[in-house]
Design an enzyme around this catalytic site. Structure first.
Site, short mmCIF file in Angstrom:
data_model
loop_
_atom_site.label_atom_id
_atom_site.label_comp_id
_atom_site.label_asym_id
_atom_site.label_seq_id
_atom_site.Cartn_x
_atom_site.Cartn_y
_atom_site.Cartn_z
N HIS A 17 0.66 -1.10 0.11
CA HIS A 17 -0.09 -0.10 -0.04
C HIS A 17 0.92 1.34 -0.08
O HIS A 17 0.65 2.33 -0.88
CB HIS A 17 -0.77 0.18 1.37
CG HIS A 17 -1.94 -0.92 1.30
ND1 HIS A 17 -2.21 -1.92 2.45
CD2 HIS A 17 -2.71 -1.35 0.46
CE1 HIS A 17 -2.97 -2.42 2.53
NE2 HIS A 17 -3.77 -2.33 0.89
N LYS A 41 -15.57 -7.99 5.12
CA LYS A 41 -14.20 -8.73 5.68
C LYS A 41 -14.18 -8.49 7.15
O LYS A 41 -14.71 -7.59 7.53
CB LYS A 41 -12.95 -7.84 5.21
CG LYS A 41 -12.72 -8.07 3.83
CD LYS A 41 -11.59 -7.26 3.32
CE LYS A 41 -11.30 -7.24 1.76
NZ LYS A 41 -10.41 -6.42 1.26
N ARG A 93 -1.93 -6.35 -8.04
CA ARG A 93 -0.80 -7.33 -8.13
C ARG A 93 -0.92 -8.45 -9.00
O ARG A 93 0.09 -9.35 -9.21
CB ARG A 93 -1.02 -7.78 -6.46
CG ARG A 93 -0.43 -6.87 -5.38
CD ARG A 93 -1.21 -7.35 -4.01
NE ARG A 93 -2.60 -7.36 -4.02
CZ ARG A 93 -3.42 -7.85 -3.21
NH1 ARG A 93 -2.71 -8.17 -1.87
NH2 ARG A 93 -4.64 -8.00 -3.24
N SER A 130 -3.09 -7.65 3.02
CA SER A 130 -3.57 -7.45 4.62
C SER A 130 -3.95 -8.67 5.17
O SER A 130 -3.70 -8.93 6.42
CB SER A 130 -4.42 -6.24 4.55
OG SER A 130 -3.93 -5.12 4.19
O1 PNS Z 1 -9.01 -2.80 0.56
P1 PNS Z 1 -10.28 -3.46 0.06
O2 PNS Z 1 -11.11 -4.02 1.12
O3 PNS Z 1 -10.24 -4.28 -1.29
O4 PNS Z 1 -10.94 -2.12 -0.55
C1 PNS Z 1 -12.32 -2.27 -1.25
C2 PNS Z 1 -12.94 -0.87 -1.29
C3 PNS Z 1 -12.75 0.17 0.02
C4 PNS Z 1 -12.23 0.07 -2.42
C5 PNS Z 1 -14.36 -1.25 -1.55
O5 PNS Z 1 -14.96 -1.77 -0.60
C6 PNS Z 1 -15.21 0.38 -2.03
O6 PNS Z 1 -15.09 0.87 -2.83
N1 PNS Z 1 -16.16 0.60 -0.85
C7 PNS Z 1 -16.97 1.66 -1.10
C8 PNS Z 1 -18.48 1.26 -1.29
C9 PNS Z 1 -18.87 1.75 -2.62
O7 PNS Z 1 -18.48 2.81 -3.09
N2 PNS Z 1 -19.25 0.48 -3.36
C10 PNS Z 1 -19.92 0.71 -4.82
C11 PNS Z 1 -18.85 0.81 -5.70
S1 PNS Z 1 -17.79 -0.40 -6.10
#
Ligand code: PNS
Length: 163
Positions: A17, A41, A93, A130
């Site tokens: 990150h 999660k 990745r 993570s």
């Molecule tokens: O590190 P992660 O858990 O893979 O991150 C995922 C994240 C935070 C990018 C995703 O869960 C997210 O975009 N959450 C916000 C909710 C949202 O906007 N959802 C609709 C569009 S995909």
């Protein structure tokens, strides 16, 4: 003024990150790291702890001028609108990451015209996640090759209190 957001669970923030954040900070005038709650999660650290560790890790790495926020009130693109961000930046990745990220990128563009830029992970961190760090930490292993020093210290059983 070009503004972007690097979103994620950051539970905890890893060296992968940090690499992506540092590279994105060079590409934009202003960068926000956004710590989100992902209900899919099960979390190791609460959101405030994750925000604190991201800030400490940025300071440790000498990465300056990056805002660290948290968000649990709605869509990622709502936050992007709030801070005038035109882009989301994510690390990639693997092909698995690309398959997971592509629909989200398309939905975010449909919803608000926000583009997603992918930075290819450095080979040195392309196996780091993570979830692996959480697993190694939970079973008492050494996570220091994968995370900033401040995170390794916070995850050590005998380390400083996490709260
Ligand atoms: O590190 P992660 O858990 O893979 O991150 C995922 C994240 C935070 C990018 C995703 O869960 C997210 O975009 N959450 C916000 C909710 C949202 O906007 N959802 C609709 C569009 S995909």
């Amino acid at each position: 003024m070009r503004i972007a957001v690097v979103p994620g669970s950051f539970d905890p923030v890893t060296l992968g990150h940090l690499d992506v954040i540092g590279r994105a900070a060079k590409l934009f005038d202003r960068l926000h790291v956004l710590v989100t709650h992902n209900p899919a999660k099960s979390a190791l650290l609460d959101v405030d702890q994750r925000v604190r560790l991201v800030r400490d890790a940025l300071a440790e790495a000498g990465i300056e001028g990056v805002e660290v926020d948290s968000w649990s009130e709605g869509l990622l693109v709502d936050y992007c609108r709030r801070v005038d961000a035109e882009a989301i930046v994510k690390g990639l990745r693997s092909a698995t990451d690309a398959a997971y990220e592509t629909p989200m990128a398309l939905v975010n563009r449909d919803l608000a015209g926000v583009e997603t830029l992918f930075l290819v992970a450095q080979p040195a961190t392309s196996h780091v996640s993570s979830s692996l760090v959480r697993q190694v930490a939970a079973l008492g292993g050494d996570v220091s090759p994968y995370v900033p020093r401040v995170v390794a210290a916070a995850l050590q059983p005998e380390g400083p209190a996490r709260g």
